[in-house]
Design a protein around this motif. Structure first.
Motif, PDB file in Angstrom:
ATOM      1  N   PRO A  74       0.853  -1.184  -0.049  1.00  0.00           N
ATOM      2  CA  PRO A  74       0.025   0.065  -0.063  1.00  0.00           C
ATOM      3  C   PRO A  74       0.851   1.157   0.146  1.00  0.00           C
ATOM      4  O   PRO A  74       0.537   2.043  -0.715  1.00  0.00           O
ATOM      5  N   GLU A  75       2.004   1.029   0.606  1.00  0.00           N
ATOM      6  CA  GLU A  75       2.727   2.658   0.793  1.00  0.00           C
ATOM      7  C   GLU A  75       3.373   2.763  -0.534  1.00  0.00           C
ATOM      8  O   GLU A  75       3.546   3.961  -1.144  1.00  0.00           O
ATOM      9  N   LYS A  76       4.252   1.634  -1.159  1.00  0.00           N
ATOM     10  CA  LYS A  76       4.531   1.787  -2.493  1.00  0.00           C
ATOM     11  C   LYS A  76       3.563   2.193  -3.481  1.00  0.00           C
ATOM     12  O   LYS A  76       3.922   2.999  -4.363  1.00  0.00           O
ATOM     13  N   GLU A  77       2.363   1.678  -3.357  1.00  0.00           N
ATOM     14  CA  GLU A  77       1.207   1.661  -4.400  1.00  0.00           C
ATOM     15  C   GLU A  77       1.014   3.251  -4.360  1.00  0.00           C
ATOM     16  O   GLU A  77       0.663   3.859  -5.582  1.00  0.00           O
ATOM     17  N   ARG A  78       0.858   3.707  -3.455  1.00  0.00           N
ATOM     18  CA  ARG A  78       0.647   5.436  -3.254  1.00  0.00           C
ATOM     19  C   ARG A  78       1.630   6.053  -3.904  1.00  0.00           C
ATOM     20  O   ARG A  78       1.465   7.205  -4.793  1.00  0.00           O
ATOM     21  N   LYS A  79       3.070   5.813  -3.517  1.00  0.00           N
ATOM     22  CA  LYS A  79       3.939   6.558  -4.256  1.00  0.00           C
ATOM     23  C   LYS A  79       4.023   6.398  -5.890  1.00  0.00           C
ATOM     24  O   LYS A  79       4.087   7.048  -6.559  1.00  0.00           O
ATOM     25  N   ILE A  80       3.964   5.082  -6.289  1.00  0.00           N
ATOM     26  CA  ILE A  80       3.956   4.672  -7.697  1.00  0.00           C
ATOM     27  C   ILE A  80       2.675   5.405  -8.334  1.00  0.00           C
ATOM     28  O   ILE A  80       2.911   6.107  -9.528  1.00  0.00           O
ATOM     29  N   LYS A  81       1.543   5.498  -7.650  1.00  0.00           N
ATOM     30  CA  LYS A  81       0.357   6.182  -8.246  1.00  0.00           C
ATOM     31  C   LYS A  81       0.558   7.577  -8.496  1.00  0.00           C
ATOM     32  O   LYS A  81       0.208   8.209  -9.435  1.00  0.00           O
ATOM     33  N   HIS A  82       1.270   8.366  -7.467  1.00  0.00           N
ATOM     34  CA  HIS A  82       1.640   9.668  -7.439  1.00  0.00           C
ATOM     35  C   HIS A  82       2.614   9.873  -8.565  1.00  0.00           C
ATOM     36  O   HIS A  82       2.457  10.956  -9.413  1.00  0.00           O
ATOM     37  N   GLU A  83       3.571   9.274  -8.713  1.00  0.00           N
ATOM     38  CA  GLU A  83       4.431   9.202 -10.005  1.00  0.00           C
ATOM     39  C   GLU A  83       3.939   8.831 -11.244  1.00  0.00           C
ATOM     40  O   GLU A  83       4.188   9.518 -12.439  1.00  0.00           O
ATOM     41  N   VAL A  84       2.883   8.123 -11.412  1.00  0.00           N
ATOM     42  CA  VAL A  84       2.193   7.781 -12.646  1.00  0.00           C
ATOM     43  C   VAL A  84       1.447   9.038 -13.025  1.00  0.00           C
ATOM     44  O   VAL A  84       1.180   9.393 -14.198  1.00  0.00           O
ATOM     45  N   LEU A  85       0.684   9.643 -11.998  1.00  0.00           N
ATOM     46  CA  LEU A  85       0.227  10.791 -12.391  1.00  0.00           C
ATOM     47  C   LEU A  85       0.839  12.005 -12.780  1.00  0.00           C
ATOM     48  O   LEU A  85       0.500  12.625 -13.675  1.00  0.00           O
ATOM     49  N   ASP A  86       2.013  12.032 -12.189  1.00  0.00           N
ATOM     50  CA  ASP A  86       3.063  12.988 -12.695  1.00  0.00           C
ATOM     51  C   ASP A  86       3.208  12.835 -14.353  1.00  0.00           C
ATOM     52  O   ASP A  86       3.470  13.765 -15.055  1.00  0.00           O
ATOM     53  N   ILE A  87       3.639  11.573 -14.592  1.00  0.00           N
ATOM     54  CA  ILE A  87       4.180  11.206 -16.048  1.00  0.00           C
ATOM     55  C   ILE A  87       2.875  11.503 -16.802  1.00  0.00           C
ATOM     56  O   ILE A  87       3.037  12.083 -18.015  1.00  0.00           O
ATOM     57  N   PHE A  88       1.654  11.194 -16.546  1.00  0.00           N
ATOM     58  CA  PHE A  88       0.594  11.542 -17.361  1.00  0.00           C
ATOM     59  C   PHE A  88       0.335  12.962 -17.692  1.00  0.00           C
ATOM     60  O   PHE A  88       0.020  13.511 -18.710  1.00  0.00           O
ATOM     61  N   TYR A  89       0.434  13.592 -16.514  1.00  0.00           N
ATOM     62  CA  TYR A  89       0.337  15.220 -16.656  1.00  0.00           C
ATOM     63  C   TYR A  89       1.341  15.670 -17.899  1.00  0.00           C
ATOM     64  O   TYR A  89       1.007  16.513 -18.576  1.00  0.00           O
ATOM     65  N   ASP A  90       2.638  15.385 -17.560  1.00  0.00           N
ATOM     66  CA  ASP A  90       3.822  15.792 -18.360  1.00  0.00           C
ATOM     67  C   ASP A  90       3.618  15.183 -19.970  1.00  0.00           C
ATOM     68  O   ASP A  90       3.799  15.862 -20.879  1.00  0.00           O
ATOM     69  N   ALA A  91       3.062  14.088 -20.021  1.00  0.00           N
ATOM     70  CA  ALA A  91       2.959  13.154 -21.457  1.00  0.00           C
ATOM     71  C   ALA A  91       1.774  13.824 -22.080  1.00  0.00           C
ATOM     72  O   ALA A  91       1.809  14.365 -23.272  1.00  0.00           O
ATOM     73  N   ASP A  92       0.595  14.435 -21.242  1.00  0.00           N
ATOM     74  CA  ASP A  92      -0.562  14.867 -21.935  1.00  0.00           C
ATOM     75  C   ASP A  92       0.058  16.291 -22.401  1.00  0.00           C
ATOM     76  O   ASP A  92      -0.628  16.827 -23.400  1.00  0.00           O
ATOM     77  N   LEU A  93       0.863  17.249 -21.515  1.00  0.00           N
ATOM     78  CA  LEU A  93       1.236  18.621 -21.958  1.00  0.00           C
ATOM     79  C   LEU A  93       2.161  18.345 -23.284  1.00  0.00           C
ATOM     80  O   LEU A  93       1.982  19.070 -24.219  1.00  0.00           O
ATOM     81  N   LEU A  94       2.921  17.175 -23.296  1.00  0.00           N
ATOM     82  CA  LEU A  94       3.817  16.871 -24.340  1.00  0.00           C
ATOM     83  C   LEU A  94       3.090  16.644 -25.599  1.00  0.00           C
ATOM     84  O   LEU A  94       3.256  17.437 -26.646  1.00  0.00           O
ATOM     85  N   ARG A  95       2.192  15.873 -25.602  1.00  0.00           N
ATOM     86  CA  ARG A  95       1.191  15.677 -26.989  1.00  0.00           C
ATOM     87  C   ARG A  95       0.199  16.785 -27.196  1.00  0.00           C
ATOM     88  O   ARG A  95       0.416  16.876 -28.517  1.00  0.00           O
ATOM     89  N   LEU A  96      -0.131  17.443 -26.528  1.00  0.00           N
ATOM     90  CA  LEU A  96      -0.912  18.560 -26.765  1.00  0.00           C
ATOM     91  C   LEU A  96      -0.183  19.744 -27.508  1.00  0.00           C
ATOM     92  O   LEU A  96      -0.443  20.041 -28.536  1.00  0.00           O
ATOM     93  N   ARG A  97       0.898  20.012 -26.874  1.00  0.00           N
ATOM     94  CA  ARG A  97       1.848  21.106 -27.280  1.00  0.00           C
ATOM     95  C   ARG A  97       2.568  20.615 -28.559  1.00  0.00           C
ATOM     96  O   ARG A  97       2.635  21.453 -29.476  1.00  0.00           O
ATOM     97  N   SER A  98       2.932  19.362 -28.968  1.00  0.00           N
ATOM     98  CA  SER A  98       3.554  18.895 -29.987  1.00  0.00           C
ATOM     99  C   SER A  98       2.566  18.856 -31.033  1.00  0.00           C
ATOM    100  O   SER A  98       2.992  19.243 -32.144  1.00  0.00           O
TER     101      SER A  98
END
Length: 314
Positions: free
Chosen positions: A223-247
């Motif tokens: 559960p502790e690692k899942e919470r950290k992993i979920k946080h990092e996944v959401l960060d990746i999604f935010y930046d990947a979404d920004l990248l694809r939109l602007r590109s």
């Protein structure tokens, strides 16, 4: 002297008119000289000859200066026009090159689309997004992380550096003619693409640190690692979404400009491309009608974005 604003033409015209006026005055004075000769008034004759010579010489000098300035300005203007035409051709050639090299880079965003748009078009959770990409937990999160790691291996975010158009414009005459809103958005997109690619590298590293070298399935079971992993996944999604939109926004705009040929420098910003969008899908839906009408080579500009699925069904 600002010739482009018409001040130079006024100066040249004024010099020539004043010079011509002085020559006319000298002719009038010359008539008075003739009358003085006829009346045998020597003193007045010499005085009028003096004035006549002064007026005629000043008139010739002023006309000469005006004509010389006109020739100089005409040559300078011709050279500037030739230089502008040359630079315009060079910019168009570079624009075509940017588009051609940018298409395969933007095509690689398909892999991000598969992850981000899982379960519906992605919207940032901060804006209320609840698709599967944003809500995955447990074993679904583990599968999601596995896909993200595959995307990391397949897409070299450094390739997106090719989406940099401002360097082709900034040292030319052309940059002064581009619509200010258009120019600002070009530079903004470049900056945000650079930000997104830089952050994605850091996000991937943070995700690997959160996994901690364990199998993904085992890491998300904690559960502790899942919470950290979920946080990092959401960060990746935010930046990947920004990248694809602007590109895609960058490439769509570049293609639309190129489709206008030499007239692109006078094109006003198109709201369908430039207006801020709440999500990538919203921008796609709004820009698609305009980009399908704009042509680059043998195809339309929307096809260059390589965005399918939800966009093609809309």
């Amino acid at each position: 002297m600002d010739f482009s604003a018409g001040h130079g033409y006024l100066l040249i015209g004024g010099l020539i008119l004043v010079g011509a006026g002085l020559l006319i005055i000298s002719l009038i004075v010359n008539l008075r000289v003739a009358l003085s000769v006829r009346d045998d008034v020597r003193y007045r004759e010499k005085l009028l000859e003096y004035y006549r010579n002064i007026f005629s010489q000043l008139g010739v000098i002023l006309i000469g200066i005006g004509v010389s300035l006109f020739i100089f300005f005409f040559q300078q203007n011709y050279q500037d026009q030739r230089r502008r035409e040359t630079e315009l051709q060079q910019v168009l050639a570079k624009l075509a090159g940017r588009i051609a090299r940018g298409v395969p880079v933007v095509a690689s965003l398909d892999e991000f689309d598969e992850v981000l748009d899982d379960g519906g078009a992605y919207v940032s959770p901060d804006l209320g997004g609840k698709n599967a990409a944003a809500s995955a937990q447990g074993s679904e999160l583990g599968k999601q992380v596995a896909k993200i790691l595959l995307v990391e291996r397949d897409i070299d975010v450094r390739d997106f550096d090719i989406l940099n158009l401002s360097r082709d414009f900034e040292t030319t005459f052309v940059v002064n003619e581009i619509d200010p809103k258009l120019w600002f958005n070009i530079v903004r997109d470049e900056s945000e693409i650079k930000y997104a690619t830089t952050q994605l590298v850091l996000d991937y590293k943070d995700l690997q640190d959160a996994i901690g070298g364990e199998p993904v399935e085992a890491a998300v079971a904690n559960p502790e690692k899942e919470r950290k992993i979920k946080h990092e996944v959401l960060d990746i999604f935010y930046d990947a979404d920004l990248l694809r939109l602007r590109s895609r926004q960058f490439l769509g705009r570049a293609c639309w400009l190129f489709g206008k040929g030499r007239g692109f420098v006078s094109a006003a910003a198109a709201d369908a491309i430039e207006a801020d969008a709440r999500s990538h899908q919203e921008w796609i839906d709004r820009a698609k009608p305009l980009l399908t009408q704009a042509k680059s080579g043998s195809g339309d500009c929307f096809k260059l974005l390589h965005y399918g699925g939800v966009a093609e069904q809309s």
